[in-house]
Design an enzyme around this catalytic site. Structure first.
Site, PDB file in Angstrom:
ATOM      1  N   ASN A  47      -2.728   0.208  -4.139  1.00 54.49           N
ATOM      2  CA  ASN A  47      -2.466  -0.714  -3.038  1.00 54.49           C
ATOM      3  C   ASN A  47      -2.625  -2.082  -4.625  1.00 54.49           C
ATOM      4  OD1 ASN A  47      -5.340  -2.104  -2.258  1.00 54.49           O
ATOM      5  ND2 ASN A  47      -5.737  -0.344  -2.448  1.00 54.49           N
ATOM      6  N   GLY A  57      -6.638  -6.579  13.514  1.00 57.07           N
ATOM      7  CA  GLY A  57      -6.125  -6.264  14.282  1.00 57.07           C
ATOM      8  C   GLY A  57      -4.370  -5.480  13.424  1.00 57.07           C
ATOM      9  N   SER A 114       0.816  -1.430  -0.131  1.00 53.48           N
ATOM     10  CA  SER A 114       0.034   0.467   0.242  1.00 53.48           C
ATOM     11  C   SER A 114       1.164   1.084  -0.061  1.00 53.48           C
ATOM     12  CB  SER A 114      -1.016  -0.345   1.199  1.00 53.48           C
ATOM     13  OG  SER A 114      -2.056   1.013   0.910  1.00 53.48           O
ATOM     14  N   HIS A 127      -2.053   6.982  -5.348  1.00 53.52           N
ATOM     15  CA  HIS A 127      -2.535   5.580  -3.814  1.00 53.52           C
ATOM     16  C   HIS A 127      -2.479   4.899  -5.011  1.00 53.52           C
ATOM     17  CE1 HIS A 127      -5.530   2.935  -2.877  1.00 53.52           C
ATOM     18  NE2 HIS A 127      -5.318   3.008  -1.774  1.00 53.52           N
TER      19      HIS A 127
END
EC number: 1.3.3.3
Length: 303
Positions: A133, A286, A117, A131
């Protein structure tokens, strides 16, 4: 006995495929970081008296009870006010609230994901933000996703006929047209629809491509074809964006240009915190919060 990392019934060579994808994402990261550092060295226009920026890499591991981690590479320089190029490879179980949103996760919550990314916020308002990714995800299914999009920050350059936008779209179109598994028209429209600020009724930038859940039939080449296309998206980006930066990074700018840039960055913040799928995915699985939120620009302005 520990539970297996992935659900049963996946292809016998899935581990080889995972390793190949992970290695590619990390290789692309190194290529892009080297290219961006070279650009920092080449500046001769405004701010060229400042030292050239260099990436600082920081490895991280997921919180206890989860698996995997990644590398966060950040640079603050004289061309790139803030740029992050990150790779991660993570595995574990989706939370109950997230399972229904991910293909294959409702049958078994275990997953594996690897990807790269990137987000760049240049100093010079003449240089568009960008951007990119790409990723591979494995549940009871497996697929690729990703894309790249351009965000000019000056209103006079937020038009589809602007040379930077034309060049960027052409690079993505060529990458798509090389692969039967890719549909440029579909991926371009998907990008326009995805990177849209509904509450402001305006696009984030001038687009690019966006794709997800790419899992092609074997007669089209299957995983190998999807992986080849995903690699070409990364290669196309690594060629076209440095070219766009070099076209613009020595141009002068005004205080009004800078103010316009900061306001446009505010829109970027709004999109990433309200709508961005990758941000939501990372925070709910997470991921590394510092890495996830590093996409936010260093300075913004709301009028």
């Amino acid at each position: 006995m520990e539970r297996p990392q992935l659900p049963q019934g996946l292809p016998a060579d899935i581990e080889d495929k995972k390793a190949a994808a992970k290695a590619w994402f990390e290789s692309l990261r190194d290529t892009i970081c080297a290219a961006f550092e070279a650009i920092e060295d080449e500046l001769t226009g405004p701010l060229s008296d400042r030292p050239a920026g260099r990436f600082v890499a920081k490895d991280w591991l997921r919180e206890e009870g989860a698996g995997g981690g990644g590398r966060m590479s950040m640079m603050e320089g004289r061309v790139f006010e803030k740029v992050g190029v990150h790779t991660s490879t993570v595995f574990g179980e989706f939370s109950p609230e997230f399972r229904e949103q991910i293909p294959g996760a409702s049958e078994d919550p275990r997953f594996w994901a690897s990807g790269i990314s990137l987000i760049a916020h240049p100093v010079n308002p003449n240089v568009p933000a960008v951007h990119m990714n790409t990723r591979m995800v494995v549940t009871t299914s497996n697929w690729f996703g990703g894309g790249a999009d351009l965000t000019p920050v000056l209103d006079r350059r937020r038009i589809m006929t602007d040379p930077d936008t034309v060049l960027f779209h052409r690079a993505m179109e060529i990458a798509c047209n090389r692969h039967p598994v890719a549909d440029h028209a579909k991926f371009k429209q998907w990008c326009d629809e995805y990177f849209y600020l509904k509450h402001r009724n305006e696009p984030r930038g001038t687009g690019g491509i966006f794709y997800d859940w790419l899992r092609s039939a074997e007669e089209l080449g299957g995983w190998d074809a999807d992986f080849a296309f995903t690699r070409d998206v990364g290669k196309a980006f690594a060629l076209v964006y440095p070219r766009i930066v070099r076209t613009n990074f020595n141009k002068p700018w005004t205080e009004q240009d800078r103010n316009e840039q900061l306001v446009r960055r505010g829109r970027y913040v709004e999109f990433n915190l309200l709508y961005d799928r990758g941000t939501i995915f990372g925070l709910k699985t997470g991921g590394n919060v510092e890495s996830i939120l590093s996409s936010l620009p260093p300075l913004v302005r709301w009028p």
